[in-house]
Design a protein around this motif. Sequence first.
Motif, PDB file in Angstrom:
ATOM      1  N   GLY A  66      38.331  41.094  42.526  1.00 32.38           N
ATOM      2  CA  GLY A  66      39.410  41.959  42.972  1.00 32.38           C
ATOM      3  C   GLY A  66      38.929  43.333  43.388  1.00 32.38           C
ATOM      4  O   GLY A  66      39.714  44.267  43.487  1.00 32.38           O
ATOM      5  N   PHE A  67      37.640  43.465  43.652  1.00 28.46           N
ATOM      6  CA  PHE A  67      37.013  44.742  43.982  1.00 28.46           C
ATOM      7  C   PHE A  67      35.656  44.440  44.582  1.00 28.46           C
ATOM      8  O   PHE A  67      35.213  43.297  44.591  1.00 28.46           O
ATOM      9  CB  PHE A  67      36.845  45.600  42.716  1.00 28.46           C
ATOM     10  N   THR A  68      34.993  45.470  45.093  1.00 28.78           N
ATOM     11  CA  THR A  68      33.626  45.309  45.569  1.00 28.78           C
ATOM     12  C   THR A  68      32.679  45.815  44.483  1.00 28.78           C
ATOM     13  O   THR A  68      33.041  46.673  43.681  1.00 28.78           O
ATOM     14  CB  THR A  68      33.381  46.086  46.878  1.00 28.78           C
ATOM     15  N   GLN A  92      35.229  52.887  40.847  1.00 30.06           N
ATOM     16  CA  GLN A  92      35.757  52.706  39.492  1.00 30.06           C
ATOM     17  C   GLN A  92      34.864  51.800  38.654  1.00 30.06           C
ATOM     18  O   GLN A  92      34.711  52.006  37.460  1.00 30.06           O
ATOM     19  CB  GLN A  92      37.168  52.139  39.539  1.00 30.06           C
ATOM     20  N   LEU A  93      34.273  50.808  39.286  1.00 29.24           N
ATOM     21  CA  LEU A  93      33.346  49.918  38.577  1.00 29.24           C
ATOM     22  C   LEU A  93      32.136  50.708  38.094  1.00 29.24           C
ATOM     23  O   LEU A  93      31.752  50.630  36.930  1.00 29.24           O
ATOM     24  CB  LEU A  93      32.899  48.784  39.508  1.00 29.24           C
ATOM     25  N   ARG A  94      31.560  51.491  38.981  1.00 23.35           N
ATOM     26  CA  ARG A  94      30.403  52.310  38.599  1.00 23.35           C
ATOM     27  C   ARG A  94      30.786  53.338  37.546  1.00 23.35           C
ATOM     28  O   ARG A  94      30.024  53.604  36.619  1.00 23.35           O
ATOM     29  CB  ARG A  94      29.817  52.996  39.830  1.00 23.35           C
ATOM     30  N   VAL A 115      35.585  34.901  35.507  1.00 22.17           N
ATOM     31  CA  VAL A 115      36.073  34.145  36.652  1.00 22.17           C
ATOM     32  C   VAL A 115      37.180  34.941  37.326  1.00 22.17           C
ATOM     33  O   VAL A 115      38.231  35.176  36.742  1.00 22.17           O
ATOM     34  CB  VAL A 115      36.597  32.758  36.217  1.00 22.17           C
ATOM     35  N   ALA A 116      36.920  35.390  38.530  1.00 25.09           N
ATOM     36  CA  ALA A 116      37.868  36.147  39.357  1.00 25.09           C
ATOM     37  C   ALA A 116      38.424  37.380  38.652  1.00 25.09           C
ATOM     38  O   ALA A 116      39.636  37.583  38.598  1.00 25.09           O
ATOM     39  CB  ALA A 116      39.003  35.226  39.832  1.00 25.09           C
ATOM     40  N   PRO A 117      37.540  38.243  38.140  1.00 24.49           N
ATOM     41  CA  PRO A 117      38.051  39.486  37.537  1.00 24.49           C
ATOM     42  C   PRO A 117      38.699  40.356  38.609  1.00 24.49           C
ATOM     43  O   PRO A 117      38.292  40.320  39.772  1.00 24.49           O
ATOM     44  CB  PRO A 117      36.795  40.145  36.963  1.00 24.49           C
ATOM     45  N   GLU A 118      39.706  41.144  38.186  1.00 27.53           N
ATOM     46  CA  GLU A 118      40.499  41.888  39.159  1.00 27.53           C
ATOM     47  C   GLU A 118      40.409  43.399  39.019  1.00 27.53           C
ATOM     48  O   GLU A 118      40.652  44.118  39.985  1.00 27.53           O
ATOM     49  CB  GLU A 118      41.971  41.498  39.013  1.00 27.53           C
ATOM     50  N   ILE A 119      40.108  43.898  37.854  1.00 24.75           N
ATOM     51  CA  ILE A 119      40.211  45.334  37.589  1.00 24.75           C
ATOM     52  C   ILE A 119      38.814  45.925  37.387  1.00 24.75           C
ATOM     53  O   ILE A 119      38.137  45.612  36.404  1.00 24.75           O
ATOM     54  CB  ILE A 119      41.118  45.588  36.367  1.00 24.75           C
ATOM     55  N   GLU A 164      42.360  39.200  34.841  1.00 25.00           N
ATOM     56  CA  GLU A 164      43.328  39.923  34.028  1.00 25.00           C
ATOM     57  C   GLU A 164      44.767  39.439  34.176  1.00 25.00           C
ATOM     58  O   GLU A 164      45.477  39.329  33.175  1.00 25.00           O
ATOM     59  CB  GLU A 164      43.270  41.423  34.359  1.00 25.00           C
ATOM     60  N   SER A 165      45.220  39.156  35.367  1.00 23.68           N
ATOM     61  CA  SER A 165      46.634  38.806  35.534  1.00 23.68           C
ATOM     62  C   SER A 165      46.907  37.307  35.468  1.00 23.68           C
ATOM     63  O   SER A 165      48.012  36.900  35.138  1.00 23.68           O
ATOM     64  CB  SER A 165      47.178  39.367  36.846  1.00 23.68           C
ATOM     65  N   ARG A 166      45.908  36.491  35.759  1.00 25.89           N
ATOM     66  CA  ARG A 166      46.132  35.044  35.822  1.00 25.89           C
ATOM     67  C   ARG A 166      45.387  34.253  34.753  1.00 25.89           C
ATOM     68  O   ARG A 166      45.652  33.082  34.563  1.00 25.89           O
ATOM     69  CB  ARG A 166      45.740  34.530  37.198  1.00 25.89           C
ATOM     70  N   GLY A 167      44.410  34.854  34.098  1.00 22.73           N
ATOM     71  CA  GLY A 167      43.612  34.098  33.134  1.00 22.73           C
ATOM     72  C   GLY A 167      42.711  33.102  33.836  1.00 22.73           C
ATOM     73  O   GLY A 167      42.398  33.231  35.019  1.00 22.73           O
ATOM     74  N   LEU A 168      42.308  32.093  33.102  1.00 23.79           N
ATOM     75  CA  LEU A 168      41.449  31.057  33.678  1.00 23.79           C
ATOM     76  C   LEU A 168      42.231  30.204  34.677  1.00 23.79           C
ATOM     77  O   LEU A 168      43.394  29.876  34.430  1.00 23.79           O
ATOM     78  CB  LEU A 168      40.908  30.148  32.578  1.00 23.79           C
ATOM     79  N   PRO A 169      41.593  29.827  35.774  1.00 24.02           N
ATOM     80  CA  PRO A 169      42.267  28.924  36.711  1.00 24.02           C
ATOM     81  C   PRO A 169      42.642  27.614  35.998  1.00 24.02           C
ATOM     82  O   PRO A 169      41.921  27.146  35.110  1.00 24.02           O
ATOM     83  CB  PRO A 169      41.210  28.676  37.791  1.00 24.02           C
TER      84      PRO A 169
END
Length: 150
Positions: free
Chosen positions: A35-37, A42-44, A6-10, A101-106
């Motif tokens: 948090g990325f496309t 970096q994802l690839r 859920v809403a990964p950022e890195i 990563e920075s917020r955890g689960l909503p």
Amino acid sequence: MHVVLVAPEIPPNTGSIGRLCVATGTPLHLVEPLGFTIDDRQLRRAGLDYWPHVELHRWPTWDSFLAGRPPGRLLCFAARASRSYTQVAYRADDLLVFGGESRGLPPEVREAHADATYAIPIASPHVRSLNLATAVAIVLFEGLRQLGTA
């Protein structure tokens, strides 16, 4: 089993998790916002040449995920939960849900699934949480171990 982010950022974390999912035959669900496309370099790079083999499902919102998700239990994982991930008797159709990563689960997800939220115990008071890719690997392999497929 399924892995739900859920809403990964890195991007490198998600790439590594995608690679883990390919290695274990586990579908990966990404719940936006990301948090990325998806075509992020970096994802690839983290997913290497495995990314095309990820069974990937994208959801524009948590509500759309809930409406269209596959059947099975939602098991949520958060750094501050009171019960350990080792207390779960995993099932083959479980959906393992992790926050960004920075917020955890909503908060609304944690509140709605409080009785199905678990943590990976952390012994040191100097560590807030584990790396997301590490946490997913720990939980996923425990589930697969219990099911006799790891």
